[in-house]
Every structure is written in structure tokens, then in C-alpha cells.
Scaffold this motif. Structure first.
Motif, short mmCIF file in Angstrom:
data_model
loop_
_atom_site.label_atom_id
_atom_site.label_comp_id
_atom_site.label_asym_id
_atom_site.label_seq_id
_atom_site.Cartn_x
_atom_site.Cartn_y
_atom_site.Cartn_z
N SER A 184 0.84 -1.19 0.00
CA SER A 184 0.00 0.00 0.00
C SER A 184 0.89 1.25 0.00
O SER A 184 1.22 1.79 1.05
CB SER A 184 -0.92 -0.04 1.23
N CYS A 185 1.24 1.68 -1.21
CA CYS A 185 2.24 2.73 -1.35
C CYS A 185 2.05 3.48 -2.66
O CYS A 185 1.82 2.85 -3.68
CB CYS A 185 3.63 2.09 -1.30
N ASP A 186 2.13 4.77 -2.60
CA ASP A 186 2.24 5.55 -3.83
C ASP A 186 3.31 6.63 -3.71
O ASP A 186 3.32 7.60 -4.45
CB ASP A 186 0.91 6.13 -4.29
N GLU A 187 4.24 6.43 -2.78
CA GLU A 187 5.33 7.39 -2.58
C GLU A 187 6.21 7.49 -3.82
O GLU A 187 6.63 8.58 -4.20
CB GLU A 187 6.17 7.00 -1.37
N ARG A 207 4.39 9.61 -6.28
CA ARG A 207 4.44 11.01 -5.84
C ARG A 207 5.80 11.62 -6.18
O ARG A 207 5.89 12.71 -6.74
CB ARG A 207 4.17 11.13 -4.34
N ARG A 208 6.88 10.89 -5.87
CA ARG A 208 8.22 11.39 -6.18
C ARG A 208 8.44 11.55 -7.67
O ARG A 208 9.24 12.37 -8.11
CB ARG A 208 9.28 10.43 -5.63
N ASN A 209 7.74 10.76 -8.46
CA ASN A 209 7.85 10.79 -9.91
C ASN A 209 6.89 11.81 -10.52
O ASN A 209 6.71 11.84 -11.73
CB ASN A 209 7.57 9.38 -10.46
N GLN A 210 6.24 12.59 -9.67
CA GLN A 210 5.29 13.63 -10.06
C GLN A 210 4.09 13.06 -10.81
O GLN A 210 3.55 13.70 -11.71
CB GLN A 210 5.99 14.73 -10.87
N GLY A 211 3.70 11.85 -10.40
CA GLY A 211 2.54 11.21 -11.00
C GLY A 211 1.29 11.44 -10.16
O GLY A 211 1.29 12.15 -9.17
N ARG A 212 0.22 10.80 -10.56
CA ARG A 212 -1.06 10.93 -9.88
C ARG A 212 -1.13 9.92 -8.74
O ARG A 212 -1.10 8.71 -8.99
CB ARG A 212 -2.19 10.70 -10.88
N VAL A 213 -1.22 10.41 -7.52
CA VAL A 213 -1.24 9.51 -6.36
C VAL A 213 -2.59 8.84 -6.21
O VAL A 213 -3.58 9.28 -6.80
CB VAL A 213 -0.83 10.25 -5.06
N GLY A 214 -2.62 7.79 -5.42
CA GLY A 214 -3.83 7.02 -5.18
C GLY A 214 -3.57 5.53 -5.25
O GLY A 214 -4.40 4.72 -4.85
N HIS A 220 4.65 1.21 -9.31
CA HIS A 220 5.59 0.26 -9.90
C HIS A 220 6.84 0.07 -9.04
O HIS A 220 7.61 -0.86 -9.23
CB HIS A 220 5.96 0.72 -11.31
N GLU A 221 7.03 0.94 -8.04
CA GLU A 221 8.16 0.78 -7.12
C GLU A 221 8.06 -0.53 -6.33
O GLU A 221 9.02 -0.97 -5.70
CB GLU A 221 8.27 1.97 -6.16
N THR A 222 6.92 -1.17 -6.41
CA THR A 222 6.71 -2.49 -5.82
C THR A 222 7.75 -3.49 -6.35
O THR A 222 8.21 -4.36 -5.62
CB THR A 222 5.29 -2.99 -6.17
N ALA A 223 8.12 -3.34 -7.62
CA ALA A 223 9.02 -4.32 -8.26
C ALA A 223 10.36 -4.43 -7.54
O ALA A 223 10.93 -5.52 -7.47
CB ALA A 223 9.23 -3.94 -9.72
N THR A 261 12.02 6.02 -7.13
CA THR A 261 10.69 6.47 -7.54
C THR A 261 10.01 5.30 -8.23
O THR A 261 10.57 4.20 -8.31
CB THR A 261 10.76 7.67 -8.52
N SER A 262 8.84 5.56 -8.80
CA SER A 262 8.17 4.52 -9.58
C SER A 262 8.79 4.36 -10.96
O SER A 262 8.34 3.52 -11.74
CB SER A 262 6.68 4.85 -9.71
N GLY A 263 9.83 5.13 -11.26
CA GLY A 263 10.50 5.03 -12.55
C GLY A 263 11.96 4.63 -12.46
O GLY A 263 12.70 4.73 -13.44
N THR A 264 12.40 4.14 -11.30
CA THR A 264 13.83 3.82 -11.13
C THR A 264 14.10 2.35 -10.83
O THR A 264 15.26 1.94 -10.83
CB THR A 264 14.43 4.63 -9.96
N MET A 265 13.08 1.57 -10.57
CA MET A 265 13.31 0.26 -9.96
C MET A 265 14.13 -0.70 -10.80
O MET A 265 14.93 -1.46 -10.27
CB MET A 265 12.01 -0.41 -9.52
N PHE A 266 13.98 -0.67 -12.13
CA PHE A 266 14.75 -1.63 -12.92
C PHE A 266 16.22 -1.22 -13.01
O PHE A 266 17.10 -2.07 -13.04
CB PHE A 266 14.11 -1.84 -14.29
#
Length: 196
Positions: free
Chosen positions: A55-58, A61-68, A134-137, A172-177
Motif C-alpha cells: 500500500s504505497c504511492d510514494e 508522488r516522487r515521480n510527479q505522477g497521480r497519487v492514489g 511500480h516501485e513495488t518491483a 521512484t516509480s520510474g527507477t526500480m529496474f
């Protein structure tokens, strides 16, 4: 609990649906799901699926996306509960609850996700992570890597419009890979569906 991760116990009340009958051909996922506290999770055989929410959207948020996205794990459970169950025979479906990212502590939450995935794998489960962004990955990878050991090879298939290989100063949600490949140069990475 300021600044700490919280683990939220599973809620059987999220698993609802229409009852069409008691036979295997009539089952829906809500009839199969069994909530079990992670601290009481047994050693099992057969690698049954175990749902774990992140349960995370941090990262979003850091990636300037839409939280929720933090609401997604419970919303997925509500939706999944009412659809026909495709698990074969007596295959159980367990739900162990959610890891909650609090106060922007994404990295700590990813570490906690990794520890939990490793624990579930070591007890014979097949973890299915409901995110979150996507930071879940990255947390999922940490758990799989610990369980498999350093000598095992891991392959990743990313079906997405983005590579998610950004080079940022924080996760962020764009760095995980990129985080994964920086830690594990032997990891395989295949991405499908990239937009132009």
C-alpha cells in the motif's frame, strides 16, 4: 508509529461476491480466499498463491505522477472476490495483508516488502504482490534475490509503456529496474510494449 512501516493484517471482509453454488465450477475468489496473519503463516507445500499488498504511492508522488495507488491492494481484493475462481481443485488462496508505506519512507517499505517476500517463499508460498506503484518491483526483487541466493539468475519481464530505468538521486516509480540492474548485473531484463 511516526516514521515507521506498518503491517496491516488481512481483512476477510474485503472478500465478497455472489454465491452461485458450492461446487467447484461455481466458486468465486471470495469463497477461496483465506486470511492468515503473517506471524502465523505456516510452512506449506505446493506453492499456493499468497496475496501480499504493498500500500504505497510514494514512488508515484516522487515521480510527479497521480497519487492514489496506495488504495489499490484492497480495491483489487474487492474486485477479485466477485469473479469466477480459476484455481484448480483444492489449491488454497491465502491473503496476508498489506505493507503500508508511511511518512514517505519508501526505501524502508521496499526493504520490508523484500523481507516478507523472502519469508513467504521460504515457507513454500508463491507471493503475488498487489501494488501500489511500480516501485513495488524493487521490493519484490529484493525478496526473490535473498531467497534464491546470489548465484541464481533472475529474469525480469516488464510489460509497460516505459523502461523505468531512470537515474535519480532517490527511488521512484520510474527507477526500480535501474536499481535492480545496478545491484545485479547478471539479472535479465526484457521490456515489452514501450511507447514511441
Amino acid at each position: 508509529m511516526e516514521g515507521r512501516r506498518i503491517f496491516i493484517e488481512p481483512k476477510q471482509s474485503l472478500w465478497k461476491g455472489r454465491q452461485d453454488g458450492s461446487g467447484p465450477l461455481h466458486q468465486r475468489f471470495f469463497q477461496k480466499a483465506r486470511c492468515v496473519s503473517l506471524k502465523d503463516f505456516p510452512i506449506i507445500s505446493g506453492n499456493p498463491p499468497v496475496i501480499l499488498g504493498f500500500s504505497c504511492d510514494e514512488g508515484v508522488r516522487r515521480n510527479q505522477g497521480r497519487v492514489g495507488a496506495r488504495k489499490a491492494p484492497d480495491e483489487i481484493r474487492k474486485f477479485l472476490g466477485g469473479i469466477p475462481c480459476t484455481l484448480k481443485g483444492n489449491t488454497p488462496l491465502f491473503d496476508v495483508g498489506n505493507i503500508l508505506c508511511q511518512n514517505g519512507k519508501l526505501e524502508e517499505s521496499q526493504q520490508e516488502l523484500g523481507k516478507t517476500v523472502d519469508l513467504l517463499l521460504s515457507r513454500g508460498a508463491f507471493p503475488i504482490i498487489f501494488g501500489g506503484g511500480h516501485e513495488t518491483a524493487f521490493g519484490h526483487y529484493l525478496g526473490a534475490r535473498k531467497y534464491l541466493g546470489e548465484d541464481s539468475r533472475i529474469g525480469i519481464i516488464n510489460i509497460d509503456a516505459h523502461f523505468d530505468m531512470r537515474d535519480e538521486s532517490q527511488a521512484t516509480s520510474g527507477t526500480m529496474f535501474k536499481q535492480i540492474l545496478d545491484l545485479d548485473p547478471k539479472a535479465g531484463y526484457l521490456v515489452l510494449g514501450i511507447q514511441r
